[in-house]
Design a protein around this motif. Sequence first.
Motif, PDB file in Angstrom:
ATOM      1  N   ILE A 298       9.744  -6.577  -8.184  1.00  0.00           N
ATOM      2  CA  ILE A 298       8.746  -5.635  -8.695  1.00  0.00           C
ATOM      3  C   ILE A 298       7.648  -5.495  -7.651  1.00  0.00           C
ATOM      4  O   ILE A 298       7.204  -6.497  -7.060  1.00  0.00           O
ATOM      5  N   LEU A 299       7.263  -4.262  -7.367  1.00  0.00           N
ATOM      6  CA  LEU A 299       6.225  -3.992  -6.373  1.00  0.00           C
ATOM      7  C   LEU A 299       5.031  -3.343  -7.062  1.00  0.00           C
ATOM      8  O   LEU A 299       5.202  -2.438  -7.889  1.00  0.00           O
ATOM      9  N   ARG A 300       3.846  -3.828  -6.738  1.00  0.00           N
ATOM     10  CA  ARG A 300       2.615  -3.284  -7.320  1.00  0.00           C
ATOM     11  C   ARG A 300       1.721  -2.757  -6.206  1.00  0.00           C
ATOM     12  O   ARG A 300       1.960  -3.044  -5.017  1.00  0.00           O
ATOM     13  N   PHE A 301       0.717  -2.021  -6.591  1.00  0.00           N
ATOM     14  CA  PHE A 301      -0.150  -1.379  -5.603  1.00  0.00           C
ATOM     15  C   PHE A 301      -1.115  -2.400  -4.996  1.00  0.00           C
ATOM     16  O   PHE A 301      -1.755  -3.170  -5.706  1.00  0.00           O
ATOM     17  N   ASN A 302      -1.205  -2.403  -3.679  1.00  0.00           N
ATOM     18  CA  ASN A 302      -2.072  -3.326  -2.955  1.00  0.00           C
ATOM     19  C   ASN A 302      -3.422  -2.654  -2.691  1.00  0.00           C
ATOM     20  O   ASN A 302      -3.516  -1.702  -1.927  1.00  0.00           O
ATOM     21  N   ASP A 303      -4.461  -3.184  -3.331  1.00  0.00           N
ATOM     22  CA  ASP A 303      -5.806  -2.665  -3.092  1.00  0.00           C
ATOM     23  C   ASP A 303      -6.756  -3.752  -2.604  1.00  0.00           C
ATOM     24  O   ASP A 303      -7.966  -3.627  -2.701  1.00  0.00           O
ATOM     25  N   TRP A 304      -6.175  -4.845  -2.076  1.00  0.00           N
ATOM     26  CA  TRP A 304      -7.036  -5.969  -1.662  1.00  0.00           C
ATOM     27  C   TRP A 304      -6.763  -6.473  -0.253  1.00  0.00           C
ATOM     28  O   TRP A 304      -7.604  -7.130   0.345  1.00  0.00           O
ATOM     29  N   GLY A 305      -5.593  -6.187   0.358  1.00  0.00           N
ATOM     30  CA  GLY A 305      -5.360  -6.606   1.738  1.00  0.00           C
ATOM     31  C   GLY A 305      -4.184  -7.545   1.884  1.00  0.00           C
ATOM     32  O   GLY A 305      -3.359  -7.687   0.986  1.00  0.00           O
ATOM     33  N   GLY A 306      -4.126  -8.177   3.034  1.00  0.00           N
ATOM     34  CA  GLY A 306      -3.036  -9.116   3.308  1.00  0.00           C
ATOM     35  C   GLY A 306      -2.622  -9.083   4.760  1.00  0.00           C
ATOM     36  O   GLY A 306      -3.274  -9.667   5.623  1.00  0.00           O
TER      37      GLY A 306
ATOM     38  N   SER B  10       0.841  -1.203   0.000  1.00  0.00           N
ATOM     39  CA  SER B  10       0.000   0.000   0.000  1.00  0.00           C
ATOM     40  C   SER B  10       0.875   1.251   0.000  1.00  0.00           C
ATOM     41  O   SER B  10       2.105   1.176   0.035  1.00  0.00           O
ATOM     42  N   GLU B  11       0.228   2.397   0.003  1.00  0.00           N
ATOM     43  CA  GLU B  11       0.931   3.651  -0.259  1.00  0.00           C
ATOM     44  C   GLU B  11       1.976   4.022   0.800  1.00  0.00           C
ATOM     45  O   GLU B  11       2.930   4.712   0.497  1.00  0.00           O
ATOM     46  N   ARG B  12       1.833   3.597   2.032  1.00  0.00           N
ATOM     47  CA  ARG B  12       2.789   4.016   3.071  1.00  0.00           C
ATOM     48  C   ARG B  12       3.858   2.953   3.354  1.00  0.00           C
ATOM     49  O   ARG B  12       4.593   3.053   4.339  1.00  0.00           O
ATOM     50  N   PHE B  13       3.948   1.970   2.505  1.00  0.00           N
ATOM     51  CA  PHE B  13       4.885   0.858   2.730  1.00  0.00           C
ATOM     52  C   PHE B  13       6.318   1.352   2.918  1.00  0.00           C
ATOM     53  O   PHE B  13       7.013   0.974   3.865  1.00  0.00           O
ATOM     54  N   PHE B  14       6.798   2.183   2.006  1.00  0.00           N
ATOM     55  CA  PHE B  14       8.197   2.604   2.039  1.00  0.00           C
ATOM     56  C   PHE B  14       8.482   3.504   3.236  1.00  0.00           C
ATOM     57  O   PHE B  14       9.594   3.495   3.773  1.00  0.00           O
ATOM     58  N   ASP B  15       7.492   4.271   3.674  1.00  0.00           N
ATOM     59  CA  ASP B  15       7.665   5.114   4.864  1.00  0.00           C
ATOM     60  C   ASP B  15       7.714   4.266   6.129  1.00  0.00           C
ATOM     61  O   ASP B  15       8.571   4.484   7.005  1.00  0.00           O
TER      62      ASP B  15
END
Length: 790
Positions: free
Chosen positions: A606-614, A527-532
């Motif tokens: 390769i990293l893609r956007f997570n819009d489903w959970g986990g 998701s969007e805050r992963f790298f932070d």
Amino acid sequence: MIKNYFKIAFRNLIRHKSFSALNIAGLAVGMASSILILLWVQHEKSYDRFHAHADEIYRITCEATEEFKAAVNPAGMSPALKSKISTIRNAVRFSHPSTNVMEYGDKKFEENQGFYADPTLLEVFSFPLVKGDRTTAMQRPDAILITEDMAKKYFGHTDPIGKTLKKNDNDLVTVTGVLKNIPANSHLQFDYIMPISAIASTNSDFTTNAWGNFNYYAYIQFDKTFNPTKTNLAALEMQMDDLFKLHNTALKATFHLQPLTSIHLHSNLQIELPGNGNIQYVNILFVVAIFILAVACINFMNLSTARSARRAREVGMRKVIGAGRGHLIGQFLGESILISLIALLIAIALVWLTLPAFNYLSGKALEISIFDIKMLLTLIGIALVTGLISGSYPALFLSGFKPLSVLKGGTKLGGNGNLVFRNTLVVLQFVVSIGLLVGTVVVYNQLHYIRNMNLGFEKSNLIYVPMRGDIWDKQDVYKNELTRNGLTADFTVTDYLPTNIVTGDVNIQWEGKDPNSQLIVPNMAVSERFFDVFQMKMASGRAFSSDFKGDSTNYVINEKLAKIMGLNAATAVGKSISYWDRSGTIIGVVEDFNFKPVQQAIEPMILRFNDWGGTVVVRSQPGSTEATIKALKEINTRLNPGYPFSYGFLDQNLDNLYKSEQRLGSLFNLFAALAIFISCLGLYGLSAFMAEQRFKEIGVRKVLGASVFNVVYLLSRSFIKLILIAIVIAIPIAWYAMDSWLNGFAYRVDAGWLVFVLASVVATAIALLTVSYESIKAAVANPVKSLRTE
């Protein structure tokens, strides 16, 4: 005659108590150490051998590239092989380990040690079924086999057969069998098994007969008539390759057959089941066991030959009255065997006392039973061999004295040959001790480096919580709750934790890619805050952001993949890339980070956007970990009451990846200390003997003005020379051994000169302290006592 040998041997032990105590103590500690290691080695080599058909069972593995060799294969491979090859008697598949919440009455637990498997499980493997019918237990789709421990946890002492468990707060499964607890020496470890038919109707691997997904561990059992020679196995592997090509022409892969009994120690594959050992570590510790026993035997030889003057007249008298050399050899060997047997009894007691601590260090549940005939014979055999080896040279040396010369006092009993042999043995002792000390320091340094190296992200204070049950349908509410609470607001969502990622795909394309190349690229959905949250650094571009709606089809890659694409971090941003036929744009390049154990080099990602959970990962503030966990539990319990709250720490997961290395380090520390202790026992005995032998000489030197330092130096210098020789021999051997071990890590320390200097200084210091005690004792003694008889 034998009775007489032992009677005289026993009298000699009583008469020379200090000598006997040193010998017995050295042999007992050496034997105890060797027995502990051999118990561990025996356990490591016994994996999966309890199955009745162990020699007929092989696991199918695959190789997609030279770097990517995995323990899994397509779901259709083993059934197809069984139908086409007559020599394959049976086959069974296992899913990846499955985590489910099980509930019975008011008892509800998260169970993470389970598999889905084919009904042929109990035909191929010999896991004992204590309740239920082996032939029908896995036939119904809602069946579940549980172990005795799991049965006791849910049902107490009542019969669980036919009882129903609720799975994941939804499905019902019926207990059709109870398995005996899975042995510790099985590479397959589980608490429950469910039939693959339970997921066959919903899993795409079965509904589409997919041969491009490598998701199953498959085992085949050969017919008894099949001869598993290299030629026959190679022919079968070619048939497997041809079979795969019929179903999948796009992917290049070759398949191999791996014996069941070699999996634990000889399998270093990707997507491997956890818990495998390492044959290198087994061999290292086996050699250490031999060395420690050898050091103990050397002590015996040294002390026995050093005491030769005291036994010389006895030998002379025996020969004069008719004793042959063979009788004398028997006498001395009898003494050494008696000492060895006494040492064995003490060693068994030591093993029994220290086994719990050793099990803690080694992570095993080893046992020793003297009522086990095989074990008892092995222990007696060790004692006899130790006694024969340690007593052989003293027996040959002492029995060779000429009676006339001895009785006249004309034989130089401590001659050059005897002295050279004793010195050689001392050198060998300290070569072993210094080698083990070097190993201890190098292993410690490597483990310290692994724990503290820069992984490309900050691993501390990261708490992860898997999404379960109702959370999947309440993700927006869940994220809002996490955001509102200051303790949990710093969070992200990812499908995999960057600790040991086992996924990889070949369906990735970019402009200019060689169409003939096959690159396997691991991937993550974040998701969007992963790298932070993980405090990763962007080499170029930006991370995913909710402000950019197009990010759902965009990608972030690591520097390694950019380099493979022929680009750098700056030029990669803005390039088009396709993953599973979904085209998008590279919006950022993240600096390389480790997402697998450090034995492996960094791979493309390769990293893609997570819009489903986990899995939700929360970075807690220092000092607020307990409060953060409490807040997470409150949120999860309120939104997901049907599932027990579970969490973990990322840094602990990383530490678990290096358990075998940590245990090797602990065992090295232990046995290095014991080897030095045994060596020092012998050194102490020799120094005491030399001090006694030169008692009058020391008295004369003191009368003539020698200082305490002069006397200590006189008695110590010969030992210092021997230790220096041992250092010169040990350093190149230890360097080669440690460098070979370190080569197994993609990221490693250098076994620099300082390590060898430190080990040498420590060994020398310990040896000098040992020798100095008797030397100082002799140096400060009143010279009048030693000279009054002259």
